[in-house]
Write a protein that holds these residues in place. Structure first.
Motif, PDB file in Angstrom:
ATOM      1  N   GLU A 129       0.864  -1.168   0.000  1.00 27.26           N
ATOM      2  CA  GLU A 129       0.000   0.000   0.000  1.00 27.26           C
ATOM      3  C   GLU A 129       0.895   1.210   0.000  1.00 27.26           C
ATOM      4  O   GLU A 129       1.975   1.191   0.579  1.00 27.26           O
ATOM      5  CB  GLU A 129      -0.852   0.031   1.258  1.00 27.26           C
ATOM      6  CG  GLU A 129      -1.829  -1.120   1.332  1.00 27.26           C
ATOM      7  CD  GLU A 129      -2.489  -1.139   2.702  1.00 27.26           C
ATOM      8  OE1 GLU A 129      -2.923  -2.214   3.105  1.00 27.26           O
ATOM      9  OE2 GLU A 129      -2.559  -0.093   3.349  1.00 27.26           O
ATOM     10  N   THR A 130       0.424   2.235  -0.562  1.00 26.50           N
ATOM     11  CA  THR A 130       1.203   3.469  -0.545  1.00 26.50           C
ATOM     12  C   THR A 130       0.400   4.534   0.162  1.00 26.50           C
ATOM     13  O   THR A 130      -0.772   4.740  -0.146  1.00 26.50           O
ATOM     14  CB  THR A 130       1.511   3.927  -1.988  1.00 26.50           C
ATOM     15  OG1 THR A 130       2.194   2.885  -2.652  1.00 26.50           O
ATOM     16  CG2 THR A 130       2.351   5.181  -1.984  1.00 26.50           C
ATOM     17  N   VAL A 131       1.018   5.115   1.139  1.00 24.47           N
ATOM     18  CA  VAL A 131       0.389   6.252   1.804  1.00 24.47           C
ATOM     19  C   VAL A 131       0.950   7.485   1.136  1.00 24.47           C
ATOM     20  O   VAL A 131       2.107   7.864   1.338  1.00 24.47           O
ATOM     21  CB  VAL A 131       0.711   6.271   3.304  1.00 24.47           C
ATOM     22  CG1 VAL A 131       0.094   7.487   3.955  1.00 24.47           C
ATOM     23  CG2 VAL A 131       0.200   4.991   3.966  1.00 24.47           C
ATOM     24  N   ALA A 132       0.148   8.110   0.257  1.00 26.06           N
ATOM     25  CA  ALA A 132       0.668   9.223  -0.531  1.00 26.06           C
ATOM     26  C   ALA A 132       0.658  10.487   0.315  1.00 26.06           C
ATOM     27  O   ALA A 132      -0.158  10.630   1.223  1.00 26.06           O
ATOM     28  CB  ALA A 132      -0.196   9.426  -1.771  1.00 26.06           C
ATOM     29  N   PRO A 133       1.539  11.382   0.050  1.00 24.77           N
ATOM     30  CA  PRO A 133       1.500  12.664   0.747  1.00 24.77           C
ATOM     31  C   PRO A 133       0.259  13.425   0.330  1.00 24.77           C
ATOM     32  O   PRO A 133      -0.370  13.083  -0.683  1.00 24.77           O
ATOM     33  CB  PRO A 133       2.763  13.384   0.271  1.00 24.77           C
ATOM     34  CG  PRO A 133       3.094  12.736  -1.021  1.00 24.77           C
ATOM     35  CD  PRO A 133       2.607  11.331  -0.938  1.00 24.77           C
TER      36      PRO A 133
ATOM     37  N   PRO B 243       5.287  17.274  -8.029  1.00 26.76           N
ATOM     38  CA  PRO B 243       6.753  17.188  -7.922  1.00 26.76           C
ATOM     39  C   PRO B 243       7.320  18.219  -6.948  1.00 26.76           C
ATOM     40  O   PRO B 243       8.271  17.967  -6.241  1.00 26.76           O
ATOM     41  CB  PRO B 243       7.231  17.443  -9.349  1.00 26.76           C
ATOM     42  CG  PRO B 243       6.084  17.045 -10.208  1.00 26.76           C
ATOM     43  CD  PRO B 243       4.847  17.377  -9.423  1.00 26.76           C
ATOM     44  N   ALA B 244       6.677  19.358  -6.827  1.00 23.81           N
ATOM     45  CA  ALA B 244       7.181  20.408  -5.938  1.00 23.81           C
ATOM     46  C   ALA B 244       7.126  19.941  -4.489  1.00 23.81           C
ATOM     47  O   ALA B 244       8.031  20.180  -3.711  1.00 23.81           O
ATOM     48  CB  ALA B 244       6.372  21.681  -6.124  1.00 23.81           C
ATOM     49  N   ALA B 245       6.035  19.200  -4.082  1.00 23.90           N
ATOM     50  CA  ALA B 245       5.910  18.724  -2.701  1.00 23.90           C
ATOM     51  C   ALA B 245       7.005  17.722  -2.385  1.00 23.90           C
ATOM     52  O   ALA B 245       7.577  17.720  -1.312  1.00 23.90           O
ATOM     53  CB  ALA B 245       4.538  18.110  -2.494  1.00 23.90           C
ATOM     54  N   GLU B 246       7.309  16.825  -3.319  1.00 22.64           N
ATOM     55  CA  GLU B 246       8.323  15.804  -3.057  1.00 22.64           C
ATOM     56  C   GLU B 246       9.673  16.444  -2.855  1.00 22.64           C
ATOM     57  O   GLU B 246      10.396  16.110  -1.939  1.00 22.64           O
ATOM     58  CB  GLU B 246       8.365  14.814  -4.207  1.00 22.64           C
ATOM     59  CG  GLU B 246       7.188  13.859  -4.202  1.00 22.64           C
ATOM     60  CD  GLU B 246       7.258  12.884  -5.363  1.00 22.64           C
ATOM     61  OE1 GLU B 246       8.367  12.535  -5.774  1.00 22.64           O
ATOM     62  OE2 GLU B 246       6.199  12.532  -5.856  1.00 22.64           O
ATOM     63  N   SER B 247      10.046  17.353  -3.709  1.00 27.17           N
ATOM     64  CA  SER B 247      11.350  17.972  -3.587  1.00 27.17           C
ATOM     65  C   SER B 247      11.410  18.822  -2.316  1.00 27.17           C
ATOM     66  O   SER B 247      12.486  18.986  -1.736  1.00 27.17           O
ATOM     67  CB  SER B 247      11.679  18.809  -4.814  1.00 27.17           C
ATOM     68  OG  SER B 247      10.731  19.832  -4.962  1.00 27.17           O
ATOM     69  N   GLU B 248      10.273  19.285  -1.869  1.00 31.41           N
ATOM     70  CA  GLU B 248      10.253  20.056  -0.622  1.00 31.41           C
ATOM     71  C   GLU B 248      10.625  19.148   0.545  1.00 31.41           C
ATOM     72  O   GLU B 248      11.394  19.527   1.429  1.00 31.41           O
ATOM     73  CB  GLU B 248       8.849  20.643  -0.428  1.00 31.41           C
ATOM     74  CG  GLU B 248       8.758  21.638   0.720  1.00 31.41           C
ATOM     75  CD  GLU B 248       7.337  22.161   0.906  1.00 31.41           C
ATOM     76  OE1 GLU B 248       6.662  22.441  -0.100  1.00 31.41           O
ATOM     77  OE2 GLU B 248       6.908  22.263   2.064  1.00 31.41           O
TER      78      GLU B 248
ATOM     79  N   PRO C 136       5.671  15.537   7.258  1.00 29.05           N
ATOM     80  CA  PRO C 136       4.642  15.556   6.205  1.00 29.05           C
ATOM     81  C   PRO C 136       5.285  15.675   4.839  1.00 29.05           C
ATOM     82  O   PRO C 136       6.363  16.265   4.681  1.00 29.05           O
ATOM     83  CB  PRO C 136       3.832  16.819   6.545  1.00 29.05           C
ATOM     84  CG  PRO C 136       4.718  17.662   7.388  1.00 29.05           C
ATOM     85  CD  PRO C 136       5.636  16.729   8.119  1.00 29.05           C
ATOM     86  N   GLY C 137       4.634  15.074   3.871  1.00 32.84           N
ATOM     87  CA  GLY C 137       5.137  15.152   2.510  1.00 32.84           C
ATOM     88  C   GLY C 137       5.967  13.954   2.102  1.00 32.84           C
ATOM     89  O   GLY C 137       6.339  13.824   0.940  1.00 32.84           O
ATOM     90  N   VAL C 138       6.277  13.077   3.041  1.00 36.61           N
ATOM     91  CA  VAL C 138       7.061  11.883   2.711  1.00 36.61           C
ATOM     92  C   VAL C 138       6.125  10.803   2.175  1.00 36.61           C
ATOM     93  O   VAL C 138       5.067  10.548   2.762  1.00 36.61           O
ATOM     94  CB  VAL C 138       7.813  11.355   3.958  1.00 36.61           C
ATOM     95  CG1 VAL C 138       8.512  10.042   3.642  1.00 36.61           C
ATOM     96  CG2 VAL C 138       8.802  12.390   4.450  1.00 36.61           C
ATOM     97  N   GLU C 139       6.507  10.178   1.088  1.00 37.97           N
ATOM     98  CA  GLU C 139       5.687   9.118   0.505  1.00 37.97           C
ATOM     99  C   GLU C 139       6.073   7.795   1.167  1.00 37.97           C
ATOM    100  O   GLU C 139       7.231   7.382   1.107  1.00 37.97           O
ATOM    101  CB  GLU C 139       5.925   9.031  -1.001  1.00 37.97           C
ATOM    102  CG  GLU C 139       5.029   8.009  -1.682  1.00 37.97           C
ATOM    103  CD  GLU C 139       5.280   7.941  -3.180  1.00 37.97           C
ATOM    104  OE1 GLU C 139       5.646   8.990  -3.756  1.00 37.97           O
ATOM    105  OE2 GLU C 139       5.148   6.857  -3.742  1.00 37.97           O
ATOM    106  N   ILE C 140       5.101   7.181   1.801  1.00 32.85           N
ATOM    107  CA  ILE C 140       5.390   5.961   2.555  1.00 32.85           C
ATOM    108  C   ILE C 140       4.734   4.764   1.874  1.00 32.85           C
ATOM    109  O   ILE C 140       3.549   4.797   1.550  1.00 32.85           O
ATOM    110  CB  ILE C 140       4.886   6.063   4.001  1.00 32.85           C
ATOM    111  CG1 ILE C 140       5.543   7.266   4.675  1.00 32.85           C
ATOM    112  CG2 ILE C 140       5.183   4.786   4.769  1.00 32.85           C
ATOM    113  CD1 ILE C 140       5.216   7.433   6.124  1.00 32.85           C
TER     114      ILE C 140
END
Lengths: 454, 274
Positions: A25-29, A34-39, A74-78
């Motif tokens: 399962e992926t817990v999406a941010p 793309p801006a959120a991930e790089s943040e 927050p913002g980390v994709e798990i």
């Protein structure tokens, strides 16, 4: 045309195999741009975390820890894979050098020792010495050094203890109260309790087949007779002659007597694991060995008003030591080839915050943090688990640090010998001799690393 | 497909059998050390012997039941015979895991159906799966019950392929049902029986694993340990993939030799033509 259809069907079949492989399962941010991930990457140095963890009697715990992690980061994709059969998936991913970032497993198919020996797990000494938790508190201030003992395999610190699970004996509080029995602290008291229970048609003691025979009885008996030294000699360092020593024989004779004297039921052999536990909560068994995950594991089937409490394995003599086992010891590992090791370290850091420790306590893991305000435990731990924590901290209790079994060949032999002892097909002397022979074979096996006692 | 899913794993197994691979990291070549360990491993041979018992004793019951049921269904004039086929075959369509769990509850010492029934009859309840002298028999019963339907169907197909003129001619000549079955039906379905024996042999050495794993896990004290559950334990519990590969190679050779021997011994001297 038929040939074309056959080829297309074959290709489709092969494709469905790959589609069916993933079970994550992926817990999406909250924002996936793309801006959120790089943040997240810019802020924390990581933006992904891949967790594969055993989910058994503590079902729900990992989800709460992930939620807490996302509060801090927050913002980390798990990506998560939580179930009760993760061991082989972890192994397969390690074999293909695509391991998760953080793993936590349990059960006989999780070979922590082999994973360490094969260099698959990171040495966390640096994390312990120099790392901080998510609140900025140094980890070495949180974790007492003594708690690290089960986390070493020879000189490699393969885990950090996030929470400890104690394994001892659980008894039915209401049943004992109704029958006028005190929770036994000595072997004589155990026998007295067994007499009353037998008179009332209740099985005094049995263990869930097969592992709890050695987790919940055999190992502790060694410590009761000869302290941690005898336990280490017989189960850890496999010292020559340990199993045929007087102490070891006395321990196994005590186990044999339990069966002959009607305290332990021979139904332990072959007993269905889940059925034994159901029998306990339904009042057919008086005492059952288990860990502090027991209550959470059985919460769906607990009868109304059911109350259980934890006791260490009773002392063989008045004034003698009692014993509990710490299972697992370390709590999660970071594979050496993890793609996001910093994220995994941050996950450890979250587990070691007060809130993280409270989550672990809620699910039966005894907090390891020495900076934790223990007054919160009464709010998050059940009375049953509080009794476990209090019992295990008594001065006369020897705590045995053990994982699933130090050596598979020894574990398998103990199970076989316990079966034979229970069925009356083996004497205590023969048991000890068989174990000594197995210990010798393991010592002489070039593929086996013999552990040091800590 | 065969190359990817059957042949390649077979070759890799042979390869790993000469290494000390733990399943986690690198491996070293150890020559035939693993095979020496296999030949000196008492539990390996004990497990294999258990499979031989399943093969031999189970074979008698499975084939016996399958033949009797196939004969009754094809030779009797019952209108309901097609329903009997379905009922008797039904255990084969149930997952082995479900069968194992179901029967484990039936054999449960505390609340199992069997012990409850015995208590009603005034008999002593038993720990069916926890005693050495009953655990194996219980597994055998479940295995026969869950497996004979498959062979029964194959034999029905074989019997129904026999031209009726032979049976009618025999009946006219005064042969009774049993004589027709022994002298006409059996020789004519011998090829199908040989096929069944191959499948049965493979099942006796591999298929029994699911029942053992979920009912007794090889206990008590390895009494019901079978070779596949032992190989699984060696690989996944003991992390000895090299050794388990060697065990697999030995089993593959032994079972292959057994099947070839059976096919040679049961080969008819003259091919039947009709």
């Amino acid at each position: 045309m038929k040939k074309l259809i056959a080829i297309l069907l074959a290709v489709l079949m092969v494709c469905t195999l790959f589609v069916g492989c993933a079970k994550e399962e992926t817990v999406a941010p909250e924002t996936e741009t793309p801006a959120a991930e790089s943040e997240a990457m810019a802020k924390y140095g990581f933006d992904k975390l891949d967790l594969v963890c055993f989910n058994g009697g503590d079902a729900g715990m990992w989800d709460e820890l992930v939620a807490l992690f996302l509060e801090y980061y927050p913002g980390v994709e798990i990506t998560t894979d939580f179930s009760d059969d993760v061991a082989n998936r972890i192994r397969a991913r390690m074999m293909t050098e695509t391991p998760p970032d953080f793993v936590a497993s349990s059960g006989p198919e999780w070979s922590l020792g082999e994973a360490v020996d094969a260099g698959q797990l990171m040495d966390l000494s640096d994390l312990f010495e120099n790392g901080v938790n998510a609140d900025g508190v140094p980890i070495k201030d949180i974790i007492p050094e003594a708690a690290l003992d089960p986390c070493y395999r020879n000189d490699i610190l393969h885990s950090l203890p996030g929470g400890t699970t104690y394994l001892g004996w659980w008894y039915n509080v209401n049943m004992f109260k109704d029958l006028g029995i005190e929770a036994p602290t000595t072997w004589d008291e155990l026998y007295a309790a067994a007499e009353v229970l037998n008179e009332n048609g209740i099985i005094p003691f049995m263990y869930q087949y097969p592992s709890y025979g050695y987790w919940g009885l055999s190992m502790e008996l060694m410590a009761l007779v000869g302290g941690k030294e005898l336990f280490n000699d017989t189960y850890v360092t496999l010292k020559e002659g340990a199993w045929t020593s007087e102490g070891a024989l006395k321990a196994i004779q005590a186990q044999e007597a339990l069966i002959k004297d009607g305290v332990m039921s021979p139904l332990s052999v072959g007993a269905d694991f889940a059925a034994s536990q159901v029998d306990f909560v339904n009042g057919r068994i008086g005492i059952l060995p288990n860990g502090t995950w027991f209550e959470n594991e059985m919460k769906e089937v607990l009868p109304e008003g059911f109350d259980m409490a934890f006791i260490p394995v009773p002392a063989l003599e008045e004034g003698g030591p009692r014993s509990v086992v710490v299972t697992g010891g370390g709590f999660g590992q970071i594979p050496n080839h993890a793609l996001n090791p910093e994220a995994a370290k941050a996950f450890y850091g979250v587990m070691l915050t007060d809130r993280g420790q409270a989550i672990l306590a809620k699910y039966g893991k005894m907090p390891v943090s020495q900076t934790l305000d223990t007054s919160i435990l009464a709010d998050v731990m059940t009375p049953a688990n509080l009794s476990a924590l209090e019992s295990a901290q008594q001065d006369d209790v020897i705590i045995l640090n053990t994982s699933e079994g130090y050596y598979p060949d020894m574990t398998n032999k103990v199970k076989e010998c316990n079966d034979n002892l229970c069925l009356g097909d083996m004497t205590a002397e023969e048991y000890c001799q068989a174990m000594e022979e197995t210990a010798e074979a393991v010592r002489n096996d070039p593929e086996t690393t013999i552990l040091q006692a800590r | 497909m065969y190359l990817i899913f059957s042949f390649t794993p077979l070759i890799k197994t042979f390869f790993y059998s000469i290494t000390d691979w733990s399943g986690y990291g690198d491996y070293n070549f150890v020559g035939f050390d693993n095979f020496v360990k296999v030949f000196n491993d008492k539990i390996f041979w004990k497990s294999l012997l258990n499979n031989v018992k399943f093969f031999f004793f189970g074979g008698i019951f499975v084939f016996g039941l399958a033949l009797v049921c196939a004969a009754m269904i094809t030779q009797s004039k019952l209108k309901e015979s097609k329903y009997y086929r379905i009922i008797l075959y039904m255990p084969n369509i149930i997952s082995g895991v479900i069968i194992a769990v179901l029967w484990k509850f039936i054999f449960s010492p505390n609340f199992g159906l069997l012990n409850n029934f015995m208590t009603l009859l005034g008999l002593e309840p038993q720990n069916w799966l926890g005693q050495k002298d009953t655990a194996f028999t219980c597994l055998m019963i479940v295995w026969v019950w869950s497996g004979f339907g498959y062979y029964m169907l194959l034999l029905i197909a074989g019997i129904e392929g026999i031209p009726t003129t032979y049976l009618e001619a025999a009946e006219i000549d005064g042969a009774n049902g049993i004589q027709r079955f022994i002298h006409i039906v059996m020789p004519m379905v011998m090829n199908m029986i040989r096929t069944c024996m191959v499948f049965f042999t493979m099942n006796a050495f591999t298929g029994i694993y699911v029942l053992v794993k979920f009912m007794t896990d090889g206990g008590p004290a390895n009494t019901t340990q079978v070779i596949i559950s032992y190989i699984y334990r060696t690989a996944f519990t003991n992390s000895r993939f090299g050794l388990s590969a060697a065990q697999g190679v030995v089993v593959c050779i032994l079972v292959g030799a057994l099947i070839m021997f059976m096919l040679k011994v049961t080969k008819p001297k003259d091919e039947l033509e009709y």
